[in-house]
Scaffold this motif. Structure first.
Motif, PDB file in Angstrom:
ATOM      1  N   LEU A  69     -32.989   5.838 -31.531  1.00 62.34           N
ATOM      2  CA  LEU A  69     -33.927   4.740 -31.334  1.00 62.34           C
ATOM      3  C   LEU A  69     -33.851   4.248 -29.893  1.00 62.34           C
ATOM      4  O   LEU A  69     -34.864   3.997 -29.239  1.00 62.34           O
ATOM      5  N   ARG A  72     -35.601   6.563 -27.682  1.00 58.18           N
ATOM      6  CA  ARG A  72     -37.046   6.386 -27.784  1.00 58.18           C
ATOM      7  C   ARG A  72     -37.487   5.182 -26.992  1.00 58.18           C
ATOM      8  O   ARG A  72     -38.506   5.204 -26.322  1.00 58.18           O
ATOM      9  N   ARG A  73     -36.689   4.120 -27.076  1.00 59.49           N
ATOM     10  CA  ARG A  73     -37.060   2.917 -26.316  1.00 59.49           C
ATOM     11  C   ARG A  73     -37.055   3.184 -24.835  1.00 59.49           C
ATOM     12  O   ARG A  73     -37.912   2.719 -24.101  1.00 59.49           O
ATOM     13  N   ASN A  76     -40.136   5.056 -24.057  1.00 61.29           N
ATOM     14  CA  ASN A  76     -41.325   4.277 -24.281  1.00 61.29           C
ATOM     15  C   ASN A  76     -41.532   3.273 -23.168  1.00 61.29           C
ATOM     16  O   ASN A  76     -42.645   2.964 -22.777  1.00 61.29           O
TER      17      ASN A  76
HETATM   18  C1  LIG Z   1     -43.327   1.958 -28.117  1.00 59.04           C
HETATM   19  O1  LIG Z   1     -44.413   1.243 -27.562  1.00 59.04           O
HETATM   20  C2  LIG Z   1     -45.409   0.892 -28.503  1.00 59.04           C
HETATM   21  C3  LIG Z   1     -46.579   0.271 -27.755  1.00 59.04           C
HETATM   22  O2  LIG Z   1     -46.162  -0.560 -26.709  1.00 59.04           O
HETATM   23  C4  LIG Z   1     -44.803  -0.050 -29.548  1.00 59.04           C
HETATM   24  O3  LIG Z   1     -45.761  -0.421 -30.511  1.00 59.04           O
HETATM   25  C5  LIG Z   1     -43.639   0.671 -30.242  1.00 59.04           C
HETATM   26  O4  LIG Z   1     -42.988  -0.198 -31.146  1.00 59.04           O
HETATM   27  C6  LIG Z   1     -42.623   1.151 -29.203  1.00 59.04           C
HETATM   28  N1  LIG Z   1     -41.585   1.944 -29.853  1.00 59.04           N
HETATM   29  C7  LIG Z   1     -40.276   1.725 -29.672  1.00 59.04           C
HETATM   30  C8  LIG Z   1     -39.342   2.657 -30.392  1.00 59.04           C
HETATM   31  O5  LIG Z   1     -39.834   0.830 -28.969  1.00 59.04           O
END
Ligand SMILES: *[C@@H]1O[C@H](CO)[C@@H](O)[C@H](O)[C@H]1NC(C)=O
Ligand SMILES: *[C@@H]1O[C@H](CO)[C@@H](O)[C@H](O)[C@H]1NC(C)=O
Ligand SMILES: *[C@@H]1O[C@H](CO)[C@@H](O)[C@H](O)[C@H]1NC(C)=O
Ligand SMILES: *[C@@H]1O[C@H](CO)[C@@H](O)[C@H](O)[C@H]1NC(C)=O
Ligand SMILES: *[C@@H]1O[C@H](CO)[C@@H](O)[C@H](O)[C@H]1NC(C)=O
Length: 434
Positions: A69, A72-73, A76
């Motif tokens: 996780l 992924r963050r 992201n």
């Molecule tokens: C990634 O970014 C999207 C859009 O900003 C968000 O909705 C999502 O929760 C994020 N995922 C993580 C794992 O942080």
């Protein structure tokens, strides 16, 4: 005819499905691989021989769910956005040993809640590469240092993790070098419960923490606006150029230097065993000028000078990113120099930093109520002149001459001049921040 047609449709459908799955798999695996930049693809595989040291086990790099996780963050999270909208800064404090870098590192460690500070993370990399290859391949070390620093400035500990010995298990380690020197790694949010009797040596500043969970460290790092790393291990500034050019980073290099004669005097005391040849030469006889130790000294001086020359020449990639600071100026004017560094970095100079500096520079009010650290510090700064024999000073001047000149350290031409307190060996020199 009819049968043939059916078969081809089935075949076509199957192809579409396979194609889709491949897409999904490659998208998922993109997410899970290390963050890459176009300029410097990070290739942990090039360090696979190091991972083999741990009996071929890469268990730690297996993804537990929290780690996945977090990865992924990191993927992201748009660092570029962060740099632009939040004004995030990434400070690299580059020095060599005995130049006051721990002290100057505290200027950033004490900043407060906005700063994620790491103290000598490259210690692990150097140690592992030394064990592994005898530490002789400067090119390979420079590359490993660069990649680890780049990842850490982006809050990703994975590559550093592969250099920690013993290898962390489930991203948990008790072996991080000088954890307690980073207040960021001792905060509540990074402090897992302390178990009495198991990890007694884990005193983390004001609290007792259990082993370090690197996923927690990473998550805490992401929350901070600015990041700073101190290192005495980078030899050539130029090797870090890809960091300056990474759009996800706004890197500020601060190079800290000190009179090489004073550095040698200080190392002869601090690292007595390693410097025993120098001590023997100091005690009597001549210094063999072509000795390995002398060559090493020259090599160190040249690296420091070449890094500074690049910085001061201000090539395009370093515009606004390079500052040269002399130890002697910090010792004499700590508050002023700290304020300059913060201005250069583009970060507000906090009251916490100010009060830490006041507390730690033996500032005392004189009769007129003015804080003065200057007189005493000046004395401390020139103390080496009474411990380093003139002939050793001469050797340093001979092999480090251009370095002394560049930084404004005066040559001494006699024993008398060396020990004459009325002659300062520090020229006033302003290194414009460009
Ligand atoms: C990634 O970014 C999207 C859009 O900003 C968000 O909705 C999502 O929760 C994020 N995922 C993580 C794992 O942080
Ligand atoms: C590697 O394996 C050997 C033999 O199985 C063992 O003795 C040693 O402790 C292991 N080393 C590590 C770091 O796990
Ligand atoms: C490490 O920290 C993460 C994030 O808080 C947590 O989810 C994970 O379970 C922790 N790992 C271990 C082994 O405790
Ligand atoms: C040093 O490392 C570089 C980069 O990894 C490699 O290409 C080179 O062959 C190495 N040199 C030696 C002498 O091992
Ligand atoms: C300078 O500071 C040291 C403590 O570090 C102290 O022992 C010494 O007396 C001071 N010297 C002067 C001139 O104030």
């Amino acid at each position: 005819m009819r049968i043939k047609y059916t078969i081809s449709i089935v075949f076509f459908v199957a192809l579409v499905i396979i194609e889709k799955e491949n897409n999904i798999i490659s998208r998922v695996s993109d997410k899970l691989t290390l963050k890459q930049t176009p300029q410097t693809p990070l290739q942990p595989s090039s360090f696979s021989h190091i991972l083999l040291k741990h009996n071929g086990s890469v268990t730690s790099l297996k993804m537990d769910s929290a780690f996945t996780l977090m990865k992924r963050r990191l993927e992201n999270y748009s660092e570029h956005q962060e740099v632009v909208t939040r004004g995030s800064k990434h400070i690299l404090l580059l020095a060599t040993t005995r130049t006051g870098s721990s002290f100057v590192g505290e200027f950033f460690n004490q900043q407060g809640d906005n700063m994620f500070y790491l103290f000598e993370p490259l210690w692990h990399v150097e140690k592992m590469l030394t064990l592994d290859t005898g530490g002789t391949n400067a090119t390979a070390s420079a590359k490993a240092y660069r990649d680890v620093l780049q990842q850490l400035l982006l809050c990703d500990f994975s590559l550093l993790e592969s250099f920690i010995d013993p290898l962390p298990v489930n991203h948990i380690t008790t072996a991080l070098f000088r954890r307690e020197s980073s207040s960021s790694l001792c905060e509540e949010s990074v402090c897992s419960p302390f178990v009495k009797g198991v990890f007694e040596r884990y005193h983390c500043r004001t609290r007792r923490c259990g082993p370090l969970n690197l996923t927690m460290a990473s998550l805490s790092c992401i929350q901070k606006e600015h990041r700073a790393i101190k290192s005495v291990r980078v030899r050539q500034l130029e090797t870090l150029r890809p960091l300056a050019e990474d759009p996800r980073l706004d890197v500020k290099f601060i190079q800290l230097v000190r009179d090489p004669r004073a550095v040698l005097a200080s190392r002869m005391v601090a690292f007595a065993a390693k410097y025993k040849n120098w001590k023997e030469w100091a005690a009597g006889g001549d210094v063999p000028i072509d000795d390995d130790e002398v060559r090493k000294l020259k090599g160190n001086c040249d690296n420091i000078r070449m890094s500074a020359e690049i910085g001061l020449r201000r090539p395009q990639w370093l515009h606004g990113r390079y500052m040269l600071v002399r130890y002697e100026d910090i010792a004499r004017f700590p508050m002023r120099k700290a304020a300059e560094m913060y201005r250069f970095a583009g970060i507000p100079f906090t009251p916490q930093v100010k009060s830490w500096i006041l507390k730690n520079t033996q500032a005392s009010k004189d009769k007129s109520g003015v804080y003065s650290t200057q007189k005493n510090s000046s004395e401390q700064v020139e103390k080496w002149r009474f411990s380093l024999p003139f002939k050793i000073a001469q050797v340093v001047q001979k092999v480090c001459g251009p370095t002394l000149k560049l930084f404004g350290y005066k040559f001494v031409s006699s024993e008398d001049m060396l020990t004459d307190k009325s002659v300062s060996l520090i020229e006033d020199k302003v290194f414009t921040i460009l």
